[in-house]
Design a protein around this motif. Structure first.
Motif, PDB file in Angstrom:
ATOM      1  N   LEU A  39       0.841  -1.190   0.000  1.00  0.00           N
ATOM      2  CA  LEU A  39       0.000   0.000   0.000  1.00  0.00           C
ATOM      3  C   LEU A  39       0.880   1.244   0.000  1.00  0.00           C
ATOM      4  O   LEU A  39       1.946   1.248   0.604  1.00  0.00           O
ATOM      5  CB  LEU A  39      -0.896   0.028   1.239  1.00  0.00           C
ATOM      6  CG  LEU A  39      -1.949  -1.064   1.355  1.00  0.00           C
ATOM      7  CD1 LEU A  39      -2.715  -0.908   2.647  1.00  0.00           C
ATOM      8  CD2 LEU A  39      -2.893  -0.985   0.176  1.00  0.00           C
ATOM      9  N   PRO A  40       0.443   2.299  -0.688  1.00  0.00           N
ATOM     10  CA  PRO A  40       1.264   3.501  -0.713  1.00  0.00           C
ATOM     11  C   PRO A  40       1.459   4.038   0.708  1.00  0.00           C
ATOM     12  O   PRO A  40       0.529   4.073   1.498  1.00  0.00           O
ATOM     13  CB  PRO A  40       0.455   4.476  -1.573  1.00  0.00           C
ATOM     14  CG  PRO A  40      -0.920   3.916  -1.625  1.00  0.00           C
ATOM     15  CD  PRO A  40      -0.801   2.443  -1.432  1.00  0.00           C
ATOM     16  N   GLY A  41       2.696   4.378   0.998  1.00  0.00           N
ATOM     17  CA  GLY A  41       2.974   4.987   2.298  1.00  0.00           C
ATOM     18  C   GLY A  41       2.990   4.018   3.438  1.00  0.00           C
ATOM     19  O   GLY A  41       3.054   4.397   4.593  1.00  0.00           O
ATOM     20  N   ALA A  42       2.941   2.693   3.111  1.00  0.00           N
ATOM     21  CA  ALA A  42       2.940   1.718   4.192  1.00  0.00           C
ATOM     22  C   ALA A  42       4.212   1.850   5.014  1.00  0.00           C
ATOM     23  O   ALA A  42       4.201   1.741   6.216  1.00  0.00           O
ATOM     24  CB  ALA A  42       2.821   0.301   3.635  1.00  0.00           C
ATOM     25  N   PHE A  43       5.290   2.120   4.359  1.00  0.00           N
ATOM     26  CA  PHE A  43       6.569   2.032   5.035  1.00  0.00           C
ATOM     27  C   PHE A  43       7.612   2.795   4.220  1.00  0.00           C
ATOM     28  O   PHE A  43       8.184   2.275   3.275  1.00  0.00           O
ATOM     29  CB  PHE A  43       6.930   0.543   5.144  1.00  0.00           C
ATOM     30  CG  PHE A  43       8.315   0.280   5.621  1.00  0.00           C
ATOM     31  CD1 PHE A  43       8.795   0.882   6.774  1.00  0.00           C
ATOM     32  CD2 PHE A  43       9.139  -0.576   4.913  1.00  0.00           C
ATOM     33  CE1 PHE A  43      10.073   0.617   7.214  1.00  0.00           C
ATOM     34  CE2 PHE A  43      10.416  -0.841   5.357  1.00  0.00           C
ATOM     35  CZ  PHE A  43      10.881  -0.247   6.501  1.00  0.00           C
TER      36      PHE A  43
ATOM     37  N   GLY B 165       6.905   9.372  19.280  1.00  0.00           N
ATOM     38  CA  GLY B 165       7.915  10.218  18.667  1.00  0.00           C
ATOM     39  C   GLY B 165       8.936   9.454  17.851  1.00  0.00           C
ATOM     40  O   GLY B 165       9.978   9.981  17.499  1.00  0.00           O
ATOM     41  N   ALA B 166       8.645   8.180  17.534  1.00  0.00           N
ATOM     42  CA  ALA B 166       9.600   7.384  16.775  1.00  0.00           C
ATOM     43  C   ALA B 166       9.462   7.673  15.292  1.00  0.00           C
ATOM     44  O   ALA B 166       8.367   7.903  14.799  1.00  0.00           O
ATOM     45  CB  ALA B 166       9.366   5.902  17.040  1.00  0.00           C
ATOM     46  N   ARG B 167      10.586   7.674  14.567  1.00  0.00           N
ATOM     47  CA  ARG B 167      10.508   7.782  13.116  1.00  0.00           C
ATOM     48  C   ARG B 167      10.196   6.405  12.560  1.00  0.00           C
ATOM     49  O   ARG B 167      10.630   5.395  13.103  1.00  0.00           O
ATOM     50  CB  ARG B 167      11.839   8.287  12.548  1.00  0.00           C
ATOM     51  CG  ARG B 167      11.967   9.804  12.654  1.00  0.00           C
ATOM     52  CD  ARG B 167      13.141  10.290  11.821  1.00  0.00           C
ATOM     53  NE  ARG B 167      13.045   9.851  10.433  1.00  0.00           N
ATOM     54  CZ  ARG B 167      14.072   9.293   9.780  1.00  0.00           C
ATOM     55  NH1 ARG B 167      15.205   9.094  10.376  1.00  0.00           N
ATOM     56  NH2 ARG B 167      13.923   8.934   8.508  1.00  0.00           N
ATOM     57  N   LEU B 168       9.417   6.366  11.467  1.00  0.00           N
ATOM     58  CA  LEU B 168       9.011   5.064  10.948  1.00  0.00           C
ATOM     59  C   LEU B 168      10.184   4.383  10.263  1.00  0.00           C
ATOM     60  O   LEU B 168      10.801   4.943   9.369  1.00  0.00           O
ATOM     61  CB  LEU B 168       7.858   5.236   9.956  1.00  0.00           C
ATOM     62  CG  LEU B 168       6.550   5.634  10.608  1.00  0.00           C
ATOM     63  CD1 LEU B 168       5.476   5.724   9.561  1.00  0.00           C
ATOM     64  CD2 LEU B 168       6.161   4.647  11.685  1.00  0.00           C
ATOM     65  N   GLY B 169      10.482   3.193  10.698  1.00  0.00           N
ATOM     66  CA  GLY B 169      11.574   2.453  10.090  1.00  0.00           C
ATOM     67  C   GLY B 169      11.381   0.985  10.353  1.00  0.00           C
ATOM     68  O   GLY B 169      10.283   0.560  10.713  1.00  0.00           O
TER      69      GLY B 169
END
Lengths: 204, 198, 229
Positions: A39-43, B165-169
């Protein structure tokens, strides 16, 4: 239900293709995980670069579920896609993706997850770093490209050399995803060991 | 449910799913084996237009389909022009696009439910090899039900991590998402067992 | 008619943890409440009853059936409701999901359709029959899960914290459905200490052992006393 006389359950004839309730759930859920990662923006792994995490799901399916279940989860995903659900990255779906130039990569997912599972799970329940790395690289990249590139060449009627050259554009991204898959798999062994256990009833 | 279906009442909409699959695949196959010449480029393009007109899907939808394929068109054509003569490049690109848009007619005119039923019936052929069509249909149905559930779980994980406040990774999204998804799989397995699936 | 549940010296080892520690009991009451802290073994107890976990030691009998060796018979006699409403939906729409439970019974089409209609009506889901099941609210999903278990007409209903994910109003609705007068036996695992008082017997677990079994009011006081010290 008035008849209370209960016979011991006869041993069910288990066919070659028999998968039990736990398998059904895991196969279906991994097909869904792979769809959701597309999905777009999933990760957003690569900042603003629109590369999806879908192939991450493909590699993880083999590494976590093993050869047969991993490959089946890809079959399930692709059947749903063929039946018209827009589950491929970018909202693509339908029979048309199987006649386009990238069709080979989709079939490569099935064989690739099988190979990943076969190599990663070769030593039974204990996963090791070297085997996971080799499995993901061979199954997730080598096998997928080995099937994807010739099909592209065939569909576009191009010589195979330049087609392979063009495909290498995606290699850096796939290598990053392979690295992520290895790290995630080895972390999951500690974070959710149950997922790697093949005995369905070992849980509270 | 998420779908590519476009509601309509034309004859292709009303046609039974099984024969429709075969018919469209036949056209796709015919288009795919056209030689790489100007003439076959014209035949491919005309074929796609005729299919969209006679099925009453219309040129607007055809345009929309082609726009959604713009990257395939650009990459395919651009790459071919480098290695092949103009005639082959145009013909190959047209052929591929025509095959894709004709194949798309299937999902545009058929509900997923009808295709699922047709698929399950079609699998009956394989039951003598030990394949259980009902079980296959069950896996597909569970997967269809699970996609929106996991999509919602993913949103939940993302919001929880943002709140912290975590960045997505990898560590803050992929692993927690996989853990909740696999936990969901185990719960689903229990529910299937409890409701009589062995 | 109420059936009976017998555990003799049952232990369950899960990984390196002893989830149930030599539990022996015999229950004949129609409504049994099971209480205890998280990790006390009450959930494992329910899962053993429902055949989802195999005991490492000891013997279990549920309505005259061994849950492990007679799994198919057990499935016909026992319904199970879990906590998480999302993980119990199997088919895409409400009516299909309710009908799914009847698949293994091989009923004639008309009869199974009638049972679906009747059960959806009982749970107030008639108007939602063709809706996508995942679009329902949490409370509605749990009602559907309950409907999916009841439609099989089980003699024993096991509910493992069925109200854990729900708000007060929905919890009450689910509890009322479970505890409504009927001829099913009920084993209700719960953290809601008001519910045991509506049951006939309560069982208290702690650290994998059964430490109390008897009159619900007494057992609840015993549990509350153990919490305050």
């Amino acid at each position: 239900m008035t008849d209370q006389t209960v016979q011991p359950t006869p041993v069910k004839p288990v066919s070659r293709w028999h998968i039990d309730a736990t398998d059904i759930a895991r196969i279906a859920v991994f097909a869904a995980i792979t769809a959701v990662l597309g999905l777009p923006g999933a990760f957003p792994v690569f900042g603003s670069v629109p590369i999806t995490a879908q192939t991450l799901g493909v590699m993880l399916a083999g590494a976590v579920l093993g050869a047969w279940r991993g490959a089946l989860s890809m079959v399930v995903l692709l059947v749903l896609v063929a039946l018209g659900l827009p589950l491929l990255a970018g909202g693509h779906g339908g029979l048309s993706v199987f006649v386009g130039p990238t069709a080979g990569y989709l079939f490569g997912w099935i064989v690739g997850t099988f190979v990943i599972g076969a190599i990663v799970h070769a030593g039974g329940r204990t996963l090791t770093w070297p085997r996971t790395i080799v499995g993901v690289l061979v199954g997730g990249i080598l096998v997928v490209y080995a099937i994807g590139i010739p099909v592209t060449a065939l569909v576009l009627r191009l010589p195979i050399g330049p087609t392979a050259l063009q495909a290498t554009v995606f290699l850096p991204f796939d290598l990053i995803k392979a690295a992520i898959t290895v790290v995630v798999t080895m972390t999951l062994v500690r974070a959710y060991p149950r997922a790697f256990r093949m005995r369905p009833r070992d849980r509270a | 449910m998420l779908t590519l279906y476009r509601p309509g009442t034309g004859w292709l909409h009303r046609a039974p799913a099984g024969p429709k699959v075969f018919g469209l695949l036949l056209i796709v196959l015919a288009v795919s084996i056209l030689p790489s010449t100007w003439l076959s480029a014209a035949i491919g393009a005309a074929g796609a237009v005729v299919c969209y007109l006679v099925s009453r899907i219309g040129m607007v939808e055809l345009g929309r389909q082609i726009v959604s394929l713009r990257w395939i068109v650009v990459v395919t054509f651009g790459f071919q022009v480098i290695f092949l003569p103009m005639e082959s490049a145009v013909a190959n690109t047209t052929r591929v696009v025509a095959a894709i848009v004709v194949a798309a007619l299937l999902v545009l005119t058929t509900r997923v439910g009808d295709l699922l039923d047709a698929f399950e019936r079609g699998l009956g052929v394989f039951s003598r090899f030990g394949l259980d069509p009902e079980r296959v249909a069950l896996v597909l149905a569970v997967a269809i039900t699970t996609v929106p559930v996991l999509a919602r779980l993913a949103v939940g994980v993302r919001e929880a991590q943002r709140a912290r406040g975590a960045r997505l990774g990898v560590r803050s999204f992929v692993i927690p998402f996989l853990v909740v998804s696999l936990k969901h799989a185990d719960d689903l397995g229990d529910a299937l067992t409890a409701r009589g699936v062995v | 008619m109420t059936g009976s549940i017998t555990f003799s010296d049952v232990s369950v080892q899960l990984g390196d943890q002893l989830a149930l520690d030599s539990v022996s009991l015999s229950l004949d009451a129609q409504r049994v409440a099971v209480i205890g802290a998280n990790g006390s073994g009450k959930s494992t107890f329910a899962r053993v009853l429902g055949g989802l976990v195999a005991p490492s030691r000891g013997t279990v009998s549920v309505l005259g059936v061994d849950p492990q060796r007679q799994a198919a018979a057990l499935r016909r006699l026992v319904g199970f409701v879990f906590s998480n409403p999302d993980a119990q939906i199997i088919m895409p729409t409400v009516a299909e999901d309710a009908a799914f439970s009847l698949r293994s019974e091989k009923l004639p089409r008309a009869e199974s359709a009638e049972r679906v209609r009747q059960t959806l009506r009982e749970f107030g889901l008639t108007d939602l029959a063709d809706r996508a099941a995942h679009d329902l609210s949490g409370g509605q999903k749990q009602l559907l899960a309950l409907a999916g278990a009841v439609i099989r007409r089980p003699q024993l209903m096991i509910a493992d914290e069925p109200t854990a994910y729900l708000d007060a109003r929905n919890s009450r609705q689910i509890a009322d459905h479970l505890l409504a007068p009927n001829d099913r036996q009920l084993v209700l695992v719960t953290h809601d200490l008001a519910l045991p008082l509506r049951c006939d017997v309560a069982v208290l677990f702690e650290g994998g052992r059964m430490i109390g079994c008897g009159d619900p009011a007494d057992i609840v006081s015993q549990y509350e006393a153990s919490l305050s010290c």
